[in-house]
Design a protein around this motif. Structure first.
Motif: not given
Length: 456
Positions: A51-52, A57-67, A109-113, A129-133
Motif C-alpha cells: 500500500l505504501g 510509485f505514483i510520485a516516482m513515475s512523475i519524477g522519472i517521467g519528467f527526467s 506526506v500530505l497525501a497520507k489520509p 503510515k510511518p513506512y511511507l514517511d
C-alpha cells in the motif's frame, strides 16, 4: 521488408541497453527485496508495504517521467557536437529534478489520509503510515539521481547508472537485513527498517553518480563552475514542455497499475498479496523493455540530430523487433513456471498463515498467465514511446496513453474485478486491454510521423 537490416542493429542496441536494463532491474530489485524480507514477517506487513509503495510509485513515475526529457535533448545536442547546449540541458535538468524531488516528498506526506478513503484494512494502514514517511523522503535523492542518469544516457554512457544501482542494491540488502530483523547490535525495526534501507541506499546512489561522472575526462567541462545565473527561463520552459507530458504518460500507466493494487485490496487481502507477487515478477521483465525504450530514445534523438530520418526508422524498428522477441521469451517462461514462482515470495512453512498463503499462490498463478500475454503489449508500447520521446513528440502520445489506460483499460478492470467471478484475474484482463490499445495507437503515431519526416 529486408529482415537483416533490422537484425544487424541488434548487437549495438543490446550493447547500449544491457547496462540500462541491469540498472532498471536493480531499481525493481530494491522493491522485491523489501517484499521478500517483509513477507517473512507476515501478510499484513506485506500488504502495508504494498500500500505504501503504491503511493510512492505514483510520485516516482512523475519524477522519472519528467527526467526523461533530459536524454533526447542531450542526445540531439551530442549528435550536433554542441557542448554548450549539453552543459545547459544538464544543469537545468538537475536543477528541476532537485525541486521536483522535494515537491513530491511534501505531496506524499500530505497525501497520507487518502489511504483511509481507499477502504484499506485498518491494521494495514497503521503499519503503512510511518513506512511511507521515510520512503517518501527517499524520492529526493532518487529524482536527483535521475537527473545525472538521464544526462549520462543522452551521451550514450549507459554503464555508470548500472554501477550506481548495483552498489545501492548491495547496501540496501545489508541494511535491510540488520534493521528489519534486528541482527547484531541493531534494533528490530520491521518495515521501518526496510524504509531506512531504501533511504540510505538512494543517498549513496546520488553520491556515487556525482563522483564517478565528475571524474570522467570527457565530462569535467560540464561539472565546473555552476552558477544560478546560468539558469535561463527559455531552457526551463523547453525541458518542462517535454518533461511534463512525459511525466503524465508515465503517471497514467503507473496509476492504472496502482488502481489494480487498490481494486485487489477491495477484493481481499489474499488478492492484494497475489497481485503484489505477480506485479513484482511482471515489473522485473518489463525492465528489459524499459531498457530498450531508453536505447530507442537515445538512438532516435541521435538520428534526429543528424537529420537522417531514413536510418531513424530502421534503428527504431530494430529496437521494436528486439523488444517483441525478448518479451515473447518471458511470456513462455511465465506460462511454464506460473505455479512454481509465487510460493518463493511466501513463508509456506508457516502453519498459522497456511490457508491464506495457499489461496495467494492459486490467485498469483492465474495472474501470471495473464501477465504472460500483457507483457508483449507492454513491451511494444514502451519502446515506441521511447522512440516518440526521441523525436520530442510527447503531447499526442500523452493523450493516447490517457485514452488507452483510463477510457479503455480501467473501466474493464473495474467491471470485471468488482462485478464478475473473475475478481483479481478480471482486474488484470483490464490491464491487458489498456496496454494493447496503447501499443497499437502509439505505433500508428510513430509510423505517421516518420512517414511525414521522410516525405519532407
Amino acid at each position: 521488408m529486408n529482415f537483416s537490416q533490422y537484425t544487424k542493429e541488434f548487437r549495438y542496441n543490446l550493447h547500449l541497453a544491457y547496462p540500462v536494463i541491469l540498472g532498471m532491474v536493480g531499481h525493481t530489485l530494491i522493491g522485491i527485496v523489501d517484499n521478500i524480507m517483509v513477507g517473512k514477517l507476515g501478510s499484513t506487513e506485506l500488504a502495508a508495504v504494498s500500500l505504501g509503495n503504491s503511493m510512492i510509485f505514483i510520485a516516482m513515475s512523475i519524477g522519472i517521467g519528467f527526467s526523461t526529457a533530459i536524454t533526447p535533448m542531450v542526445g540531439e545536442a551530442d549528435a550536433e557536437n554542441d557542448n554548450g547546449k549539453i552543459r545547459s540541458f544538464f544543469h537545468h535538468g538537475l536543477f528541476l529534478c532537485t525541486i521536483l524531488g522535494f515537491t513530491l516528498f511534501g505531496v506524499i506526506v500530505l497525501a497520507k489520509p487518502i489511504m483511509e478513503l481507499l477502504h484499506q484494512p485498518k491494521d494495514v494502514i497503521e503499519l503503512a503510515k510511518p513506512y511511507l514517511d521515510w520512503v517518501a523522503f527517499s524520492l529526493v535523492p532518487l529524482i536527483i539521481y535521475q537527473g545525472y542518469k538521464q544526462f549520462a544516457d543522452g551521451l550514450s554512457m549507459t554503464k555508470y547508472s548500472m554501477y550506481a544501482i548495483v552498489m545501492a542494491n548491495v547496501i540496501h540488502v545489508i541494511i535491510n537485513y540488520f534493521l528489519i530483523y534486528g541482527i547484531w547490535i541493531f534494533p528490530k525495526m520491521g518495515i521501518i527498517g526496510a524504509a531506512l534501507g531504501t533511504v540510505i541506499s538512494r543517498i549513496m546512489m546520488v553520491a556515487f553518480m556525482h563522483i564517478i561522472l565528475s571524474r570522467q575526462e570527457r565530462l569535467k567541462q560540464y561539472f565546473k563552475g555552476f552558477s544560478f545565473d546560468e539558469i535561463k527561463k527559455e531552457v526551463i520552459k523547453k525541458i518542462v514542455n517535454i518533461g511534463l507530458p512525459s511525466a503524465m504518460q508515465m503517471l497514467f500507466e503507473v496509476v492504472l497499475f496502482t488502481a489494480a493494487i487498490w481494486l485487489c485490496g477491495n477484493i481481499g487481502k489474499t488478492s492484494q498479496a497475489a497481485n503484489q507477487i505477480a506485479l513484482s515478477l511482471a515489473s522485473m521483465t518489463f525492465m528489459f523493455a524499459m531498457g530498450l525504450s531508453v536505447v530507442s530514445m537515445i538512438r532516435v534523438s541521435n538520428q534526429k540530430g543528424l537529420n537522417d530520418y531514413k536510418n531513424l526508422v530502421i534503428v527504431a524498428r530494430s529496437i521494436f523487433l528486439l523488444a517483441i522477441i525478448i518479451e515473447i521469451i518471458f511470456a513462455v517462461l511465465f506460462v511454464a513456471f506460473h505455479q512454481i514462482l509465487p510460493p518463493l515470495f511466501l513463508d509456506m512453512s508457516n502453519e498459522i498463515q497456511m490457508v491464506d498463503n495457499q489461496e495467494v499462490v492459486i490467485i498469483a498463478a492465474k495472474l501470471l498467465l495473464v501477465a504472460a500475454v500483457f507483457q508483449i503489449s507492454d513491451g511494444i508500447q514502451v519502446v515506441v514511446l521511447g522512440a516518440l520521446r526521441g523525436l520530442q513528440d510527447v503531447k499526442i502520445p500523452m493523450y493516447i496513453t490517457f485514452v488507452a489506460y483510463w477510457v479503455i483499460g480501467f473501466p474493464i478492470s473495474y467491471y470485471l474485478g468488482e462485478y464478475t467471478e473473475l475478481k483479481a484475474v478480471g482486474v488484470w484482463i483490464g490491464l491487458l486491454a489498456g496496454l494493447s490499445a496503447a501499443a497499437i495507437f502509439l505505433y500508428l503515431r510513430f509510423h505517421y510521423l516518420t512517414k511525414k519526416l521522410n516525405e519532407n
